[in-house]
Design a protein around this motif. Structure first.
Motif, PDB file in Angstrom:
ATOM      1  N   ARG A   1       0.815  -1.218   0.000  1.00  0.00           N
ATOM      2  CA  ARG A   1       0.000   0.000   0.000  1.00  0.00           C
ATOM      3  C   ARG A   1       0.846   1.265   0.000  1.00  0.00           C
ATOM      4  O   ARG A   1       0.505   2.269  -0.613  1.00  0.00           O
ATOM      5  CB  ARG A   1      -0.929  -0.018   1.213  1.00  0.00           C
ATOM      6  N   GLN A   2       1.963   1.233   0.705  1.00  0.00           N
ATOM      7  CA  GLN A   2       2.785   2.434   0.752  1.00  0.00           C
ATOM      8  C   GLN A   2       3.359   2.735  -0.626  1.00  0.00           C
ATOM      9  O   GLN A   2       3.365   3.881  -1.079  1.00  0.00           O
ATOM     10  CB  GLN A   2       3.910   2.258   1.776  1.00  0.00           C
TER      11      GLN A   2
ATOM     12  N   CYS B   1      -4.649   1.480   6.132  1.00  0.00           N
ATOM     13  CA  CYS B   1      -3.923   2.398   7.003  1.00  0.00           C
ATOM     14  C   CYS B   1      -3.923   3.783   6.353  1.00  0.00           C
ATOM     15  O   CYS B   1      -3.397   3.964   5.240  1.00  0.00           O
ATOM     16  CB  CYS B   1      -2.495   1.913   7.219  1.00  0.00           C
TER      17      CYS B   1
ATOM     18  N   ASP C   1      -0.686   5.339   5.052  1.00  0.00           N
ATOM     19  CA  ASP C   1      -0.132   4.862   3.785  1.00  0.00           C
ATOM     20  C   ASP C   1      -0.576   5.709   2.603  1.00  0.00           C
ATOM     21  O   ASP C   1      -0.028   5.581   1.505  1.00  0.00           O
ATOM     22  CB  ASP C   1      -0.553   3.404   3.530  1.00  0.00           C
TER      23      ASP C   1
END
Length: 402
Positions: free
Chosen positions: A115-116, A186, A189
Motif C-alpha cells: 500500500r505504501q 492504514c 499509507d
C-alpha cells in the motif's frame, strides 16, 4: 383536502435550484413552504443500514431527472442535498461488481499488498484512475475529503465501516465487503494520495474542483463516470465539457454562477444526468458510445452499427441498450483554503428491459426534449431512424405493452 404540487422552474432566491411549491387552500404562509424532491428508494431506508439496490431509473421514476426544456435547452437541475443520508450511496448488491471493477483500474500501480508503494506511485501519476497536483495544499484538501468520507461511511453504514487505532495511534479504516472479507486500510499509507483511499472506501468517483471564479480540476479518483482523467486534469470546466453538445450555449454561464454563488459551506447540492449506453460495463469504452466515433470512422458507419445491434438482438432495443444515470453531489470544503468544491459521481447502469412503465415514459419525454437541441448528438439520438426505434420501444413500455 386536495393538494396540488406545482414545479417551479426557478427558486426565487437561487435561480439554479429547482424547487417545488405546495398550492392549496391552506393559509398563505403554509402554502408557500417548499420542499426538495427525495429519491423514492431512500425515503423509507433505515439510516444506519446499507442500501440493497438502487436502479438506474430511480430518479426518472420520481421525475427528478429533467435533461432539457421542451425547446431543447439544457437544464442544470440541482437540488438541496440531505447530506446525512443521501451523500454517498453504498449499495450491497453492487459492492462486489464495483469493487472488482475499481481494482481493475488500479492494476497499473503495483501489488495490492504494497500500500505504501501504491500511494507513492499514485502521487507520481502512474495510475490513470488517479491524478492530483503535487502540492501540499492539494494534499491537505484531499485529506479533508478523506476524513469526510471516513466519518460519513462510519456514521451512515456502521455495520460495514469502522475506525480503529493501533498501539502507535495510527488510524486504520476497516471495511466489511459483501463476501464477508474484512479489509483494513492504514490512512498513513495514503498521505500522498488521500483521494485514492476515498475511492476505495466509497462506490463513488471523486473530483476536487478549485477556484470560484475560474473553476478547474485539481485532483480526481475516477473509474466509471468518464475516461481520460489525465487529459482533463488541470482543465477548466468549459474545457472538460468541450465535447458535450449544448454545454457552452446552455450551461456554461449557469454552472459558473453555481460555483461562484450557489454552492456554499453547509449547503450541498445534488443532481442527476442520464445517458444511453450500448454496453452494461461500468467502464467507459468506445463500445459504450459507438456514435461518438470511438470505433467508427464516420457517422454513417456508427448509425449502421447501432441499427445492426438493435436488429440482431433477440429483444431489439431492450436487449442492447442501457440506461446510464449519474448521481452527482457538490459540497464546498470548509477547512482547506482556496475555495474548493468536492464533486462526487455515482454511476448506475441498467438494461432498458428493467425500466418501469413510469420511468420509460419519463425517458421518452427526456429524449423528445433533448432532440430539439444540440444535446441529441451527445446522447446518440441525432439519427432519426435510431431515435424512432428507441422511442417506439419506450412508448410501448410506458403503456405496458412490453
Amino acid at each position: 383536502m386536495h393538494l396540488k404540487l406545482k414545479r417551479l422552474a426557478m427558486h426565487r432566491r437561487n435561480p439554479f435550484v429547482l424547487r417545488y411549491q405546495c398550492l392549496s387552500s391552506l393559509p398563505k404562509k403554509v402554502a408557500k413552504r417548499r420542499r426538495d424532491p427525495q429519491i423514492p428508494a431512500l425515503v423509507h431506508t433505515n439510516p444506519k443500514e446499507p442500501l440493497q439496490r438502487l436502479a438506474a431509473d430511480s430518479w426518472l421514476e420520481n421525475g427528478n431527472t429533467i435533461t432539457a426544456t421542451a425547446a431543447g435547452r439544457l437544464l442544470p437541475g440541482v437540488f438541496r442535498l440531505n447530506c446525512e443520508r443521501d451523500w454517498l450511496l453504498y449499495c450491497m448488491d453492487d459492492e462486489a461488481k464495483i469493487w472488482k471493477a475499481k481494482k481493475r483500474s488500479w492494476t497499473t500501480l503495483c501489488e495490492p499488498n504494497s500500500r505504501q508503494k501504491e500511494a507513492t506511485l499514485a502521487r507520481q501519476h502512474k495510475c490513470d484512475a488517479f491524478r492530483a497536483e503535487d502540492t501540499e495544499e492539494c494534499r491537505v484538501a484531499q485529506m479533508e475529503v478523506l476524513q469526510m468520507v471516513i466519518q460519513h461511511m462510519c456514521e451512515r453504514y456502521p455495520t460495514l465501516f469502522s475506525v480503529v487505532e493501533d498501539e502507535s495511534g495510527i488510524q486504520n479504516v476497516r471495511a466489511l465487503r459483501s463476501n464477508g472479507t474484512l479489509e483494513e486500510f492504514c490512512v498513513d499509507d495514503y498521505v500522498n494520495a488521500p483521494l485514492l483511499l476515498a475511492g476505495k472506501l466509497a462506490q463513488e468517483d471523486f473530483v476536487i474542483i478549485r477556484d470560484r471564479d475560474n473553476p478547474r480540476v485539481e485532483s480526481g479518483s475516477v473509474c466509471f463516470s468518464f475516461s481520460g482523467l489525465p487529459k482533463r486534469f488541470g482543465q477548466k470546466l468549459d474545457d472538460v465539457h468541450q465535447n458535450v453538445h449544448g454545454y457552452k450555449s446552455d450551461l456554461s454561464k449557469p454552472v459558473s454562477r453555481l460555483f461562484a454563488k450557489s454552492i456554499s459551506v453547509g449547503k450541498p447540492l445534488w443532481r442527476t444526468n442520464l445517458g444511453i449506453a450500448w454496453t452494461g460495463d461500468l467502464f467507459t469504452s468506445p463500445e459504450r458510445y459507438p456514435f461518438r466515433l470511438g470505433i467508427h470512422k464516420t457517422p454513417e458507419e456508427a448509425k449502421a452499427a447501432m441499427l445492426r445491434l438493435i436488429d440482431e438482438s433477440s429483444d431489439g432495443v431492450a436487449g442492447c441498450l442501457y440506461l446510464k444515470v449519474e448521481y452527482q453531489t457538490l459540497r464546498r470544503l470548509e477547512e482547506t483554503p482556496g475555495d474548493r468544491v468536492l464533486f462526487t459521481i455515482r454511476t448506475f447502469i441498467d438494461p432498458f428491459s428493467k425500466l418501469s412503465h413510469k420511468s420509460a415514459s419519463q425517458l421518452a419525454h427526456n429524449i423528445r426534449c433533448a432532440s430539439k437541441g444540440e444535446f441529441k448528438k451527445y446522447l446518440g439520438i441525432e439519427d432519426e431512424d435510431v431515435r424512432q426505434k428507441i422511442l417506439a420501444f419506450l412508448d410501448a413500455r410506458s403503456m405496458g405493452k412490453l
